[in-house]
Design an enzyme around this catalytic site. Structure first.
Site, mmCIF file in Angstrom:
data_model
loop_
_atom_site.group_PDB
_atom_site.id
_atom_site.type_symbol
_atom_site.label_atom_id
_atom_site.label_comp_id
_atom_site.label_asym_id
_atom_site.label_seq_id
_atom_site.Cartn_x
_atom_site.Cartn_y
_atom_site.Cartn_z
ATOM 1 N N ARG A 6 0.815 -1.215 0.000
ATOM 2 C CA ARG A 6 0.000 0.000 0.000
ATOM 3 C C ARG A 6 0.854 1.272 0.000
ATOM 4 O O ARG A 6 0.429 2.326 -0.488
ATOM 5 C CB ARG A 6 -0.894 -0.043 1.247
ATOM 6 N N ILE A 30 -8.247 6.781 -1.258
ATOM 7 C CA ILE A 30 -7.953 5.341 -1.295
ATOM 8 C C ILE A 30 -8.728 4.738 -0.134
ATOM 9 O O ILE A 30 -8.722 5.277 0.975
ATOM 10 C CB ILE A 30 -6.435 5.046 -1.213
ATOM 11 N N SER A 31 -9.450 3.657 -0.400
ATOM 12 C CA SER A 31 -10.255 3.037 0.652
ATOM 13 C C SER A 31 -9.351 2.520 1.768
ATOM 14 O O SER A 31 -8.168 2.233 1.560
ATOM 15 C CB SER A 31 -11.045 1.862 0.080
ATOM 16 N N ALA A 32 -9.935 2.364 2.950
ATOM 17 C CA ALA A 32 -9.210 1.781 4.081
ATOM 18 C C ALA A 32 -8.877 0.324 3.770
ATOM 19 O O ALA A 32 -9.648 -0.362 3.087
ATOM 20 C CB ALA A 32 -10.056 1.863 5.341
ATOM 21 N N HIS A 36 -10.790 -2.737 1.485
ATOM 22 C CA HIS A 36 -10.186 -3.516 0.393
ATOM 23 C C HIS A 36 -10.286 -5.006 0.728
ATOM 24 O O HIS A 36 -10.657 -5.818 -0.121
ATOM 25 C CB HIS A 36 -8.711 -3.127 0.216
#
Ligand code: SAH
Length: 196
Positions: A6, A30-32, A36
Site C-alpha cells: 500500500r 484510497i479506501s481503508a 479492500h
C-alpha cells in the site's frame, strides 16, 4: 494484500499502513485496508485464476493490482477511472508493485471512462467491484455480469450499504446487504471536481 504494498499507492509521506481511507486528490480517497479486504473476501470465488474482473472507480489502482494477483496471467483485469491523472498515476503505481507484470503482459489495463457504463468491450465479467457509491445499482453493470458472477457496490447517498449482487445461472439477480459503508460518490467528473 500482503503482496501489494500500500505504501506505493498512497501520497508520499502519508501513513500508508493505518487502517483508514486517505485523500488521493481530486476529492477522491484510497479506501481503508479493511474495506479492500472485505471486498476481496466477498469476491474471492470470482477472482480465481483465469477469471475476468472489472474495477470501477479504480483510483490508486490498489485493488486493481490485487485483482491481477488473484486472476493471474490467464485472467483479465480492467480498471475504469474518470480522472485522467489518477489513471496515469495508478498505472505507474502498479508498475512499481508486485503486479507489474500484469501491465507488461497486457492482462491488466486501466481506462479513462465513465464507470457507470462499465466496460462492455470485455464483458461479461466474473467479478465487478465499484469503489464509489452509486445512487442505485447501474443496470449496465448488471448486464455486464456473467451468469454466476458477482458485483460488489456501495449504494446510497448519505447512508450507504455495501450491496452484494449475484447473477444466478438462470440470469436472475439476488441482492443482499453486507454492511454499512461510507464511500465518495459515483458521479460525473464535473460534479466530483466541484465536490458536489
Ligand atoms: N478503489 C479505489 C477507490 C478510489 S475512490 C482505491 O482504493 O484507490 C473512488 C474513485 O471513483 C475515485 O478515484 C473517483 O475519481 C472514481 N469515480 C467516481 N465516479 C466515477 C465515474 N462515474 N466513473 C469512473 N470513476 C469514478
Amino acid at each position: 494484500m500482503e503482496a501489494i504494498d500500500r505504501g506505493i499507492f498512497v501520497t508520499a509521506g502519508a501513513p500508508a499502513y493505518l487502517d483508514s481511507p486517505m485523500s488521493i486528490g481530486y476529492n477522491a480517497t484510497i479506501s481503508a485496508p479493511h474495506m479492500h479486504a472485505t471486498c476481496l473476501e466477498l469476491l474471492k470465488e470470482h477472482l480465481q485464476h483465469g477469471m475476468r474482473a472489472l474495477d470501477v472507480g479504480s483510483g490508486t489502482g490498489y485493488l486493481t493490482a490485487c485483482f491481477a494477483m488473484m486472476v493471474g496471467p490467464q485472467g483479465r483485469v480492467v480498471g475504469i477511472e474518470h480522472i485522467p491523472e489518477l489513471v496515469s498515476s495508478s498505472i505507474e503505481n502498479i508498475k512499481r508493485s508486485a503486479a507489474a507484470s500484469s501491465i507488461k503482459d497486457g492482462f491488466l489495463t486501466v481506462h479513462v471512462a465513465d464507470g457507470r457504463l462499465g466496460w462492455p468491450e470485455l464483458a461479461p465479467y466474473d467479478a465487478i467491484h465499484v469503489g464509489a457509491a452509486a445512487p442505485q445499482i447501474p443496470q449496465s453493470l448488471i448486464d455486464q455480469l456473467k451468469p454466476g458472477g458477482r458485483l460488489v457496490i456501495p449504494v446510497g447517498t448519505l447512508n450507504q450499504d455495501l450491496k452484494v449482487v449475484d447473477k444466478n445461472l438462470d440470469g436472475s439477480i439476488s441482492v443482499r446487504t453486507e454492511t454499512s459503508v461510507r464511500y465518495v460518490p459515483l458521479t460525473s467528473r464535473d460534479a466530483q471536481l466541484r465536490n458536489n
